[in-house]
Enzyme design. Sequence first.
Site, PDB file in Angstrom:
ATOM      1  N   ARG A 182     -13.264   2.820   1.559  1.00 54.11           N
ATOM      2  CA  ARG A 182     -14.418   3.342   0.821  1.00 54.11           C
ATOM      3  C   ARG A 182     -15.280   2.161   0.404  1.00 54.11           C
ATOM      4  NH1 ARG A 182     -10.874   7.121  -3.158  1.00 54.11           N
ATOM      5  NH2 ARG A 182      -9.678   8.129  -1.497  1.00 54.11           N
ATOM      6  N   GLN A 193      -2.818   4.228   0.385  1.00 58.74           N
ATOM      7  CA  GLN A 193      -2.283   5.189  -0.581  1.00 58.74           C
ATOM      8  C   GLN A 193      -0.852   5.532  -0.196  1.00 58.74           C
ATOM      9  OE1 GLN A 193      -5.296   8.243   0.141  1.00 58.74           O
ATOM     10  NE2 GLN A 193      -6.071   7.899  -1.916  1.00 58.74           N
ATOM     11  N   LYS A 222      -4.950  19.147 -12.419  1.00 60.57           N
ATOM     12  CA  LYS A 222      -4.139  17.998 -12.022  1.00 60.57           C
ATOM     13  C   LYS A 222      -3.350  17.418 -13.187  1.00 60.57           C
ATOM     14  CE  LYS A 222      -7.894  14.727 -12.640  1.00 60.57           C
ATOM     15  NZ  LYS A 222      -8.524  13.510 -12.234  1.00 60.57           N
ATOM     16  N   HIS A 255       0.983  15.219   1.086  1.00 61.23           N
ATOM     17  CA  HIS A 255       0.398  16.537   0.841  1.00 61.23           C
ATOM     18  C   HIS A 255       1.473  17.587   0.989  1.00 61.23           C
ATOM     19  CE1 HIS A 255      -3.058  13.975   1.754  1.00 61.23           C
ATOM     20  NE2 HIS A 255      -3.559  14.636   0.726  1.00 61.23           N
TER      21      HIS A 255
HETATM   22 ZN    ZN Z   1      -5.101  14.152  -0.474  1.00 66.76          ZN
END
Ligand code: ZN
Length: 641
Positions: free
Chosen positions: A366, A384, A472, A388
């Site tokens: 990014r 990361q 979240k 998922h």
């Molecule tokens: Zn994700």
Amino acid sequence: MINITLPDGSVRQYEKGTTAYQIALSISEGLARNVLAAEVNGEVWDASRPIEADASVKLLTWNDTAGKSTFWHSSAHLMAEALEALYPGTKFGIGPAIETGFYYDVDFGDREFSSDDFKQIEDKIIELAKAKSDYVRQPVSKAEAVEYFTEKGDEYKLDLIKDLPDGSITFYTQGNFTDLCRGPHIPNTGFVKAVKLMNVAGAYWRGDESRKQLTRIYGVTFPKASELSEYLKMIEEAKKRDHRKLGKELELFAFSEKVGMGLPLWLPKGTALREKLVNFLQRAQVKAGYEQVITPHIGHKNLYVTSGHYDKYGADSFQPIKTPQEGEEFFLKPMNCPHHCEIYKTKPRSYKDLPVRFAEFGTVYRYEQSGELHGLTRVRGFTQDDAHLFCRPDQVKEEFKKVIDLVLYVFGALGFDNFTAQVSLRDPANKTKYIGTDENWSLAESAIIEAAAEKGLPTVVELGEAAFYGPKLDFMVKDALGRKWQLGTIQVDYNLPERFELEYTGSDNQKHRPVMIHRAPFGSLERFVAVLIEHCAGNFPLWLAPEQFIILPISEKYEDYAKKVLESLNNSDIRGMIDLRDEKIGRKIRDAEVKKIPYMLIIGEKEEAEGKVSLRKHGQGDLGSMTAEEFRNQLIKEITV
Ligand SMILES: [Zn+2]
Ligand SMILES: [Zn+2]
């Protein structure tokens, strides 16, 4: 009379138009002296602002985050007043509170400015603070606001006013300084007892590189002088622990302008450390039922159009990669999720197959403005520890509990024992701005709250902080210096399953949408390693240390024996090296201490004759002599604890 509900649930009656200050005064004078602002029906207000109707009120002091931030934001006004007094004609951009302190973006015109000017400004701030000027709130019309700042010649304030609806604008004045601001502020400048200007940097107006660069002055203030000196001590310690400094000294990572800013290069020792973290989490994930997947670093434009990331990152991030094929465009992947959705779709799924959990240490890219880049914490490419989970709505709670277990396991193994869980929910007053059914939201929100409670997590609930696509849970970790970091995150998503038309066949034989959960215990490996370095000051837990021991022969006569010892020790879990330099032993020990290597094995004539090593521990000194095998057993015992 109006009814005021206090945080303990008690209700007191006051006259209409009472203020938070008067409420505090009715409780105790001491409290009134310390009230900085108040939360009125969830909104932070000036302590002096009249309350006209029944309300719930929480008085805010220095001990509340919102109280501190009101204090610091008010200090930005105070600094602006000082700057205007010292340097007439200064123009002002914005002056918000930040996590520690505040800044103000200012335009000094042609005047040169540097940190040499700090002292003069600090003195002026204290002088103005002593005047105890009230921060006075005044609603103004848009026309009045424009007139005031046109006359003053401050184009930045005019630019801000342009976007404000008429009827919503307020001015605040303290002493001789008036600012455009919606507030709130502390009652008067006298609360500020100590100030330190910390830093000066350039900042583009409105973060836009095509606009003028202003001077950003960072400062911090305190209600007591002693708190400032404690804070400065902490800063000193933080400097020693700065991961950029330690990363260099410990030879963990580097940056090269030739490679590109914000693109970390992991050196051999840093890579060893990173691999250990990856293996550690991978082992735990396999046990928890995750399946490892690998996806490419780029993806077709259409993938990100489908996922919505093209709209979010497209224009403001790295630009497309083109191929010789006309009109074909690829993007560096900003997120792993779209790829994992496509993996989910590779075969039909039944309710019995769920949950499925795809994990990947996926590197994403990014674009960040060069001024925002910072060591490993703000980079342009990072990995990361992503996964998922695709599950049925009734499985959300169980999955959350399992992820919480995993996060706690990670924190425990790495010495983070001070944290809170922040649960971000919908704004109940504005349910239409969220995607997904009301029923699923309620289900997921209570699932998260219950999961956190059943796991005994210290939890803070924030209304309105959820993403538009789901609620979240974030882990906010306090490090050894008391600084807060957001590390692990677990996030429900109703959006991507919709966009990718993900399905499973239910027990009713009908098609249903799975719920998607994104989770990353570390967040990113780069950021996590940065936080870890600063938390443990480079003294990694033994199992993670890139080099657990170093062999220090007293002279070259003992090199052969040293090599034999090394050979007998090194294996996949234990790693060390020999210092073969032609240096005095005292020097070798000092260098090993600087490198924070946990154990030093000293070898000389006596050790070789006895078939032993003399052991030293980092920061502790001599531990006596033992055989290489005894040392290995001790090390293995220590790393498996
Ligand atoms: Zn994700
Ligand atoms: Zn303000």
